[in-house]
Design a protein around this motif. Structure first.
Motif, mmCIF file in Angstrom:
data_model
loop_
_atom_site.group_PDB
_atom_site.id
_atom_site.type_symbol
_atom_site.label_atom_id
_atom_site.label_comp_id
_atom_site.label_asym_id
_atom_site.label_seq_id
_atom_site.Cartn_x
_atom_site.Cartn_y
_atom_site.Cartn_z
ATOM 1 N N ARG A 144 0.931 -1.040 -0.142
ATOM 2 C CA ARG A 144 -0.070 -0.087 0.208
ATOM 3 C C ARG A 144 0.842 1.451 0.012
ATOM 4 N NH1 ARG A 144 -2.877 -3.178 -1.433
ATOM 5 N NH2 ARG A 144 -4.727 -4.013 -0.581
ATOM 6 N N GLY A 222 -9.122 -7.979 -6.943
ATOM 7 C CA GLY A 222 -9.357 -7.111 -6.155
ATOM 8 C C GLY A 222 -8.656 -5.709 -6.521
ATOM 9 N N SER A 246 -5.137 -1.832 -5.761
ATOM 10 C CA SER A 246 -6.290 -1.712 -4.515
ATOM 11 C C SER A 246 -6.945 -0.330 -4.759
ATOM 12 C CB SER A 246 -5.766 -1.855 -3.015
ATOM 13 O OG SER A 246 -6.835 -1.557 -2.005
#
Length: 256
Positions: A144, A222, A246
Motif C-alpha cells: 500500500r 481485487g 487496490s
C-alpha cells in the motif's frame, strides 16, 4: 452454448497457431510508422476469432483491433478482441504477447480471457467468480505504500519521454515508486497487477480491445482501474489507463 467455453476453446486454438507460426519479413506492415506495426497473423487470428464467435452467436457484436464493427448486429453482447496484444514483441521476441478476449452485456462485464501465448498461461475471470491463472486463483498484492510499489507500463517512451499533459506527473510518480518495468503488452501487464507481481499500471494510450478483458480480471482479483484523471474508464473509447492493486491506494497515486 456457453460463451465462456466457446471463448476458451477459440483462444486456445488461436494460441496453438501462433506458437507454430514462422513470421516472414514480408508479412510485417507499418500502420502509422515503424513503431506501429501489424502482421498477417494479427489479421488471420482476428478473422479466426470473429468467425468462431459469430458462428456460435450470430447476433453478438465484435469490436476488434484490425477490422471495423459490423453494423447489423442486434444483440446486447459485445466482444472486445485483440488478436495479438504486443505485436512488436511478437515480431522481435516471439514472446510477451497475448490474445485478449472480453465479453460484455451492455456495460456489464461477463468474462475476460488473456492468453500469454508462448508461456501457455491463461488468465481469466467471470463476473463475481474471482480471477484465475490457469487453475490457480490470483489476487492483487497487499502493498500500500507508494515507495513499495512496482510500476509497469507498456511504453516507457510514451509514458515518460514524449511530451504529454501528464508527463511531469508521471516522472514524479516514477521517482516515488520502488521501480518501473516495461513488458510491452497492456493486457499482460494488467494481469501482472492482478496476480500481485506488479502493483501499479500506467499507459497514456490504450484502446478498448487492449484492456476490456484484462480490466475484468484485475477487478475480480481485487484491483481497480481508472483513467489517469481518476475517472471511470470508458468502455468503448481510447483512453489513458491506470490499474491499481487496490482502490485504497487511489488517493496516494492520484495526489500528484
Amino acid at each position: 452454448m456457453d460463451r465462456f467455453n466457446v471463448a476458451v476453446d477459440v483462444v486456445q486454438n488461436a494460441g496453438d497457431l501462433l506458437r507454430q507460426c514462422r513470421l516472414e519479413e514480408s508479412e510485417i506492415c507499418q500502420k502509422t510508422g515503424h513503431q506501429d506495426l501489424v502482421t498477417h497473423w494479427d489479421r488471420k487470428i482476428e478473422q479466426l476469432l470473429r468467425n468462431e464467435i459469430l458462428t456460435a452467436f450470430p447476433q453478438d457484436s465484435i469490436v476488434g483491433e484490425e477490422y471495423p464493427p459490423e453494423a447489423h448486429r442486434t444483440g446486447s453482447m459485445t466482444w472486445y478482441i485483440d488478436p495479438i496484444d504486443g505485436t512488436t514483441n511478437f515480431i522481435n521476441q516471439h514472446q510477451n504477447y497475448a490474445i485478449s478476449v472480453g465479453c460484455w452485456e451492455g456495460s456489464t462485464p461477463l468474462f475476460g480471457l488473456v492468453l500469454d501465448v508462448e508461456r501457455e498461461t491463461l488468465y481469466w475471470a467471470k463476473r463475481g467468480g474471482g480471477a484465475w491463472q490457469d487453475q490457480t486463483q490470483i489476487h492483487t498484492s497487499g502493498r500500500r505504500e507508494l515507495s513499495e510499489l512496482l510500476l509497469t507500463t507498456p511504453g516507457l517512451q510514451y509514458t515518460f519521454l514524449e511530451p504529454h499533459p501528464y508527463q511531469e506527473r508521471m516522472i514524479r510518480l516514477s521517482r516515488k515508486v520502488r521501480g518501473v518495468r516495461c513488458l510491452g503488452s497492456v493486457a499482460l501487464e494488467l494481469c501482472e497487477v492482478a496476480a500481485g507481481r506488479a502493483d501499479l499500471f500506467v499507459t497514456m494510450r490504450s484502446s478498448p480491445w487492449d484492456h476490456n478483458a484484462a480490466r475484468i480480471i484485475l477487478e475480480e482479483a481485487g484491483g481497480a482501474i481508472f483513467t489517469v484523471d481518476g475517472d471511470e474508464l470508458p468502455l468503448d473509447q481510447k483512453s489513458t489507463v491506470v490499474g491499481l492493486n487496490s482502490y485504497s491506494i487511489k488517493s496516494c497515486v492520484f495526489s500528484g
